[in-house]
Design a protein around this motif. Structure first.
Motif, PDB file in Angstrom:
ATOM      1  N   GLN A  69       4.823   3.583  -8.100  1.00  0.00           N
ATOM      2  CA  GLN A  69       3.977   4.456  -7.346  1.00  0.00           C
ATOM      3  C   GLN A  69       2.601   4.415  -7.904  1.00  0.00           C
ATOM      4  OE1 GLN A  69       5.428   8.671  -8.040  1.00  0.00           O
ATOM      5  NE2 GLN A  69       7.429   7.754  -8.098  1.00  0.00           N
ATOM      6  N   LEU A  71      -1.679   6.318  -7.798  1.00  0.00           N
ATOM      7  CA  LEU A  71      -2.383   7.335  -7.222  1.00  0.00           C
ATOM      8  C   LEU A  71      -3.785   7.038  -7.585  1.00  0.00           C
ATOM      9  CD1 LEU A  71      -2.691  10.313  -6.427  1.00  0.00           C
ATOM     10  CD2 LEU A  71      -2.592  10.857  -8.789  1.00  0.00           C
ATOM     11  N   TYR A  89      -2.284   8.076  -2.295  1.00  0.00           N
ATOM     12  CA  TYR A  89      -1.020   7.982  -3.003  1.00  0.00           C
ATOM     13  C   TYR A  89       0.071   7.090  -2.191  1.00  0.00           C
ATOM     14  CZ  TYR A  89       3.471   9.537  -4.947  1.00  0.00           C
ATOM     15  OH  TYR A  89       4.598   9.440  -5.583  1.00  0.00           O
TER      16      TYR A  89
END
Length: 96
Positions: A69, A71, A89
């Motif tokens: 992940q 961001l 994101y």
């Protein structure tokens, strides 16, 4: 002789009539401002190397190379009161 004069006249008048590239002649130029400091440092030549969350802006195909992940948050203050915010994101999945 008349077609030749008309052709010459067309090329002479084309410059001032259609060649307006000065300030205020286009809209939304602020959309060309980059969002990644890494890409800006490379002179916006980031399409082939887009391997982080900012690939959403430069080359969405690069999102397939994400391993975890990510961001990205960015705030940019320009002259004349223009500000720019960027939020991205990415959540990679191997299922699809």
């Amino acid at each position: 002789m008349r077609p030749l004069c008309a052709l010459i006249l067309l090329f002479v008048l084309k410059g001032p009539a259609f060649g307006r590239n000065g300030p205020g002649s286009t809209t939304a130029n602020l959309l060309k401002i980059g969002v990644s400091p890494r890409a800006s440092g490379m002179g916006e030549a980031f399409v082939a190397l887009a391997d982080d969350v900012n690939a959403i802006f430069y080359n969405p195909g690069g999102l397939g190379r994400l391993e975890r992940q990510a961001l990205a948050l960015m705030h940019n203050s320009h002259f004349d009161g223009i500000t720019q915010e960027w939020l991205a994101y990415a959540f990679p999945t191997r299922r699809y």
